[in-house]
Design an enzyme around this catalytic site. Structure first.
Site, PDB file in Angstrom:
ATOM      1  N   GLY A 112     -18.346   7.740  -2.632  1.00 46.70           N
ATOM      2  CA  GLY A 112     -17.063   8.188  -3.225  1.00 46.70           C
ATOM      3  C   GLY A 112     -17.504   6.548  -4.359  1.00 46.70           C
ATOM      4  N   ASN A 113     -16.602   6.476  -4.815  1.00 50.65           N
ATOM      5  CA  ASN A 113     -16.090   5.257  -6.077  1.00 50.65           C
ATOM      6  C   ASN A 113     -17.034   3.816  -5.357  1.00 50.65           C
ATOM      7  OD1 ASN A 113     -15.190   2.658  -6.628  1.00 50.65           O
ATOM      8  ND2 ASN A 113     -14.805   4.211  -8.403  1.00 50.65           N
ATOM      9  N   ALA A 114     -16.745   3.559  -4.992  1.00 47.50           N
ATOM     10  CA  ALA A 114     -17.152   2.318  -4.128  1.00 47.50           C
ATOM     11  C   ALA A 114     -18.649   2.241  -3.456  1.00 47.50           C
ATOM     12  CB  ALA A 114     -16.858   1.354  -2.993  1.00 47.50           C
ATOM     13  N   GLY A 115     -18.965   3.132  -3.421  1.00 51.48           N
ATOM     14  CA  GLY A 115     -20.465   3.904  -2.045  1.00 51.48           C
ATOM     15  C   GLY A 115     -20.996   3.805  -3.270  1.00 51.48           C
TER      16      GLY A 115
ATOM     17  N   LYS B 211       0.910  -0.877   0.245  1.00 51.05           N
ATOM     18  CA  LYS B 211      -0.223   0.084   0.218  1.00 51.05           C
ATOM     19  C   LYS B 211       0.809   1.074   0.394  1.00 51.05           C
ATOM     20  CE  LYS B 211      -4.570   1.416   0.318  1.00 51.05           C
ATOM     21  NZ  LYS B 211      -5.513  -0.105  -0.159  1.00 51.05           N
TER      22      LYS B 211
ATOM     23  N   GLY C 251     -20.689   6.825   2.466  1.00 46.89           N
ATOM     24  CA  GLY C 251     -19.632   7.005   2.147  1.00 46.89           C
ATOM     25  C   GLY C 251     -19.644   7.386   0.544  1.00 46.89           C
TER      26      GLY C 251
HETATM   27  N1  GLU Z   1      -7.173   0.537  -3.209  1.00 45.12           N
HETATM   28  C1  GLU Z   1      -8.461  -0.460  -3.232  1.00 45.12           C
HETATM   29  C2  GLU Z   1      -8.533  -1.781  -1.922  1.00 45.12           C
HETATM   30  O1  GLU Z   1      -7.987  -1.552  -0.969  1.00 45.12           O
HETATM   31  C3  GLU Z   1      -7.067  -1.314  -4.743  1.00 45.12           C
HETATM   32  C4  GLU Z   1      -6.251  -1.943  -5.048  1.00 45.12           C
HETATM   33  C5  GLU Z   1      -5.797  -2.413  -6.299  1.00 45.12           C
HETATM   34  O2  GLU Z   1      -6.289  -2.866  -6.878  1.00 45.12           O
HETATM   35  O3  GLU Z   1      -4.534  -2.975  -6.124  1.00 45.12           O
HETATM   36  O4  GLU Z   1      -8.133  -2.883  -2.919  1.00 45.12           O
END
Ligand code: GLU
Length: 439
Positions: A242-245, A130, A240
């Site tokens: 954003g993209n996910a929500g 990360k 939330g």
């Molecule tokens: N940031 C996203 C996660 O936390 C996607 C990570 C990725 O696609 O490598 O799963």
């Protein structure tokens, strides 16, 4: 060849210690302490040795960088960032890059750990990593954001690559930022390398479905759990947007659930008769927030977590469902689209209250799984249709869900513990096969 540059500072990975303090002086909970608690729980179940436990919690490499960015005013500002490479026994390190003012190293370490676990649960050939930069991207102009994105990649370029470490978007980073990062990396190595980063736009080698994949994976898990519990679509609250929500709202709305509440960093909105997610998104794009949407009453972000619903979806940041909040949750099922939204204490309370929880490392693994499909397409140079991608994502998620569901039944534990058991077994097996652990 890399062009000459200052290498990032590599700090040795610290030894794990027994978790003691979880709350930081400024009231923020330490996500890495939570991650360590999660490992100590499965260490007991799987009877792990000290070495195995240490290997699971400790990142293999921590890169801390301080890099200059020229602002529009001409002033040069130093930004601090990180790339934590947690585990690569099952494949290249994999995980997003977060731009947020409250990013700290322990948070990135926890997120990297969760990525290793997530990729193992999903059964995709990656480890976990990360990245993060301490910055409020909302305060930057587009040019400054580009300079920051390129500067970050210049610093970590020696440590990433399609077969080394593959970054992606995360909180407040998107496909435009991935494009700048890809371009910077390709300029440095002097050849095309689309597999170095995922979450790219379609025109630069991105994959169909990647934009809504995190939500789709969570929705598939929810569908499977509701099937197992013989439940019908019901009321949903999402923290939330954003993209996910926002995609979760759209998908569940189209699957006949009723979206009664959504929220963002400015607050929440409720309408018991149901919200139309597409209209709420338009309102947010126009005004900057979901708040003020016509016909909906305004509530606080915490209120959204306590609404009487069938499904609660935390889709924002870590540590939202704390000990106190867990007592007020009024849902049958919690689907963790965010990473680490529930603290270990809160987990225990939800479990005792009979609330089913689909844990983050399963619920949001559709994102990284579709990153894997994107990377596979990049390596082949052959691109798939939306139906191809969905046709691979659905069975992958169903099989990950079943593995976790069955492990939780077998060990008589909640699904989070079940997911960690599945993941830890796969990672430790790979470590043993490589000879990094005793057979
Ligand atoms: N940031 C996203 C996660 O936390 C996607 C990570 C990725 O696609 O490598 O799963």
């Amino acid at each position: 060849m890399f062009r000459e540059q200052r290498p990032g500072k590599i700090t040795p990975a610290p030894a794990p210690h027994v978790p003691t303090v979880v709350e930081l002086p400024h009231g923020k909970l330490n996500a890495y302490e939570n991650a360590k608690k999660q490992v100590s729980k499965i260490a007991g179940i799987l009877k792990l040795t000290e070495n195995e436990t240490k290997l699971l919690v400790t990142p293999r490499r921590i890169i801390t960088i301080n890099f200059p960015v020229k602002l529009d005013s001409g002033r040069i500002k130093l930004f601090q960032g990180y790339r934590v490479q947690h585990n690569d026994s099952r494949g290249p390190f994999k995980g997003g890059i977060r731009f947020h003012p409250q990013v700290d190293l322990d948070e990135v370490k926890a997120l990297a750990f969760w990525m290793s676990m997530k990729c193992a649960v999903a059964g995709i050939p990656y480890g976990g990593g990360k990245g993060g930069v301490i910055v409020d991207p909302k305060q930057l102009s587009k040019d400054e954001l580009e300079a920051l994105s390129r500067g970050y990649i210049r610093e970590i370029a020696p440590f990433i690559g399609p077969d080394k470490d593959v970054p992606a978007p995360d909180v407040y980073t998107d496909s435009q930022i991935m494009s700048w990062m890809l371009d910077e990396y390709e300029t440095i190595v002097n050849h095309h390398a689309p597999g170095v980063i995922t979450g790219k736009p379609l025109d630069l080698g991105g994959s169909k479905v990647r934009d809504y994949a995190t939500a789709m994976g969570g929705a598939i898990c929810l569908r499977e759990l509701m099937k197992a519990l013989k439940l019908k679509p019901g009321k949903v609250a999402i923290q939330g947007f954003g993209n996910a929500g926002s995609f979760m709202a759209k998908i569940l709305h189209s699957w006949k659930h009723k979206i009664v509440a959504v929220s963002d960093s400015k607050g929440g909105i409720v309408n018991e008769r149901g919200l139309d997610p597409a209209e709420v998104l338009q309102h947010k794009e126009r005004t900057g927030s979901v708040v003020g949407f016509r016909g909906a009453r305004k509530v606080s972000n915490e209120d959204v977590l306590a609404l009487p619903v069938d499904v609660l979806v935390p889709a924002a940041l870590e540590n939202q469902i704390t000990h106190t909040v867990a007592h007020t949750v009024n849902a049958k099922i919690v689907v963790e689209l965010a990473n680490g939204p529930t603290t270990p204490d809160a987990d225990e309370i939800l479990r005792r209250r009979g609330i089913h929880l689909i844990p983050d490392i399963l619920a949001n693994s559709g994102g990284v799984s579709t990153s894997y499909f994107e990377w596979a397409q990049n390596l082949q140079g052959y691109y798939w249709t939306e139906a191809d991608v969905l046709g691979k994502l659905d069975p992958l998620m169903v099989s990950a869900f079943n593995d976790v569901f069955n492990a939780s039944k077998q060990h008589r534990v909640d699904m989070r513990t079940g997911a960690f058991v599945v993941a830890a077994q796969k990672i430790l097996k790979a470590e043993r096969l490589r000879g990094r652990l005793k057979q």
